[in-house]
Design a protein around this motif. Structure first.
Motif, PDB file in Angstrom:
ATOM      1  N   ILE A   1       0.900  -1.291  -0.002  1.00 43.90           N
ATOM      2  CA  ILE A   1      -0.155   0.147   0.132  1.00 43.90           C
ATOM      3  C   ILE A   1       0.893   0.853  -0.343  1.00 43.90           C
TER       4      ILE A   1
ATOM      5  N   GLY B   1      -2.958   4.829  -1.057  1.00 37.67           N
ATOM      6  CA  GLY B   1      -3.313   5.218  -0.324  1.00 37.67           C
ATOM      7  C   GLY B   1      -2.735   7.086   0.183  1.00 37.67           C
TER       8      GLY B   1
ATOM      9  N   SER C   1      -2.850   7.333   5.197  1.00 36.86           N
ATOM     10  CA  SER C   1      -4.589   7.912   6.899  1.00 36.86           C
ATOM     11  C   SER C   1      -4.895   6.082   6.544  1.00 36.86           C
TER      12      SER C   1
ATOM     13  N   ASP D   1      -7.932   5.041   4.205  1.00 36.63           N
ATOM     14  CA  ASP D   1      -7.264   4.618   2.983  1.00 36.63           C
ATOM     15  C   ASP D   1      -6.357   3.637   3.034  1.00 36.63           C
ATOM     16  N   GLY D   2      -5.760   3.056   4.289  1.00 38.58           N
ATOM     17  CA  GLY D   2      -5.005   2.217   4.064  1.00 38.58           C
ATOM     18  C   GLY D   2      -6.389   0.759   3.715  1.00 38.58           C
TER      19      GLY D   2
ATOM     20  N   ALA E   1       2.983  -1.255   3.450  1.00 33.40           N
ATOM     21  CA  ALA E   1       2.565  -0.200   3.808  1.00 33.40           C
ATOM     22  C   ALA E   1       3.954   0.326   3.909  1.00 33.40           C
TER      23      ALA E   1
ATOM     24  N   MET F   1      -0.972   3.378   7.855  1.00 30.25           N
ATOM     25  CA  MET F   1      -2.144   2.926   6.691  1.00 30.25           C
ATOM     26  C   MET F   1      -2.098   1.127   6.937  1.00 30.25           C
TER      27      MET F   1
END
Length: 337
Positions: A193, A226, A229, A232-233, A252, A257
């Motif tokens: 991510i 993302g 945040s 968004d993660g 990540a 995230m």
């Protein structure tokens, strides 16, 4: 010590006590190199004895210095006060400036009102600026570097990088370390991510993850982006799982995230690290309080802020500084891998 009723001590009173001229006292107060160490010691002794406090306003008019440094954060107010990264950077800057005569001025600004910020910065209100968390569209801040001493926290993006002074974390190597740790744990279908691709940290962490997977001969197509945040993660993790392809590892681009991804992995009936091993980035409270505790790449935003302030203060003093300062990262292994 001054007796009550005598009024505030003056420059003339310091000069009389030290047995030197008013001009000599002024040179000592303003840090002139033209005064001998012996005279400086005598004048400082008189200043201490009289509790003399220099008139900063008069000094500013004479030197055209404000003794103020601005910390500019081009982010929303909500993000600045919810993200532990920014609090740590501010703390680092403040701690470093506490040992100087500079006052810190925090400016929360976005590209939408960049002209207002520009007018303030160039209006004689500050001696220099620190800019953190800038985006690829924030060209107004990099252009300001031609008119005002500026140090960036993070590598500026685009053509403006050529003449910019900045302090950064080695995000490429940090991401490579994260990917390498997952590979060494036996994971072969490693997703990421990634962070925002209009920010240098997001770009560099994606590049480091990809480079390490390429080196190992592993696929590197499982990418979602993302905004750093937790929400968004979580959304990015849902998109990754919706592809219907096997995933046994996740990097990540920040711990927030990763925390969002945790909840989605559990919703899908998968375990951490049994089914999916997870590595984050930042080593903040999100990683420390996750269950299981999150393996992460540690950087020190306090040290980043302190180094930014240190470089700018040296520039303002006319001292030579490195245009690029790179801060290290380290792996913090925990139970998520």
């Amino acid at each position: 010590m001054m007796q009550s009723g005598q009024g505030a001590p003056t420059l003339e009173m310091v000069a009389a006590r030290a047995g030197v001229s008013r001009a000599t006292v002024s040179r000592v107060v303003n840090g002139s190199p033209k005064v001998t160490a012996e005279v400086v010691a005598v004048v400082n002794e008189a200043i201490a004895a009289l509790d003399y406090v220099p008139n900063r306003a008069a000094r500013s008019l004479a030197s055209r210095r404000t003794q103020v440094i601005a910390l500019v954060v081009p982010e929303s107010t909500a993000r600045v006060f919810s993200d532990p990264f920014f609090a740590a950077v501010v703390q680092g800057v403040a701690l470093e400036l506490a040992e100087t005569d500079y006052t810190l001025n925090l400016l929360i600004a976005s590209e939408a009102n960049s002209e207002k910020t520009r007018r303030y910065l160039l209006g004689g209100n500050v001696d220099g600026a620190l800019v953190v968390s800038h985006h690829s569209g924030d060209h107004s801040y990099t252009r300001l570097g031609q008119e005002l001493p500026i140090v960036f926290g993070g590598r500026p993006m685009g053509a403006d990088i050529v003449d910019s002074t900045y302090v950064d974390v080695d995000n490429v190597e940090g991401a490579r370390t994260a990917a390498r740790h997952l590979i060494e744990a036996g994971r072969t279908r490693i997703a990421t991510i990634a962070g925002r691709q209009d920010m240098p940290g997001g770009v560099d962490r994606l590049a480091g993850w990809r480079a390490e997977l390429e080196l190992a001969g592993l696929p590197h197509d499982l990418v979602e982006v993302g905004d750093f945040s937790p929400a968004d993660g979580a959304a990015a993790m849902r998109r990754l799982l919706a592809r219907g392809v096997p995933i046994d590892g996740l990097f990540a681009a920040n711990d927030q995230m990763a925390a969002g991804a945790y909840s989605v992995i559990r919703e899908a009936g998968l375990t951490i690290p049994g089914d999916i091993a997870v590595v984050g980035y930042d080593d903040d409270r999100y990683g420390e309080t996750a269950a299981p505790p999150l393996t992460t790449i540690a950087q020190s935003p306090i040290d980043l802020g302190a180094e930014m302030a240190r470089v700018l203060v040296r520039r303002l003093a006319g001292e030579p500084v490195e245009r690029v300062t790179m801060m290290p990262t380290r792996l913090v292994p925990r139970a998520s891998v």
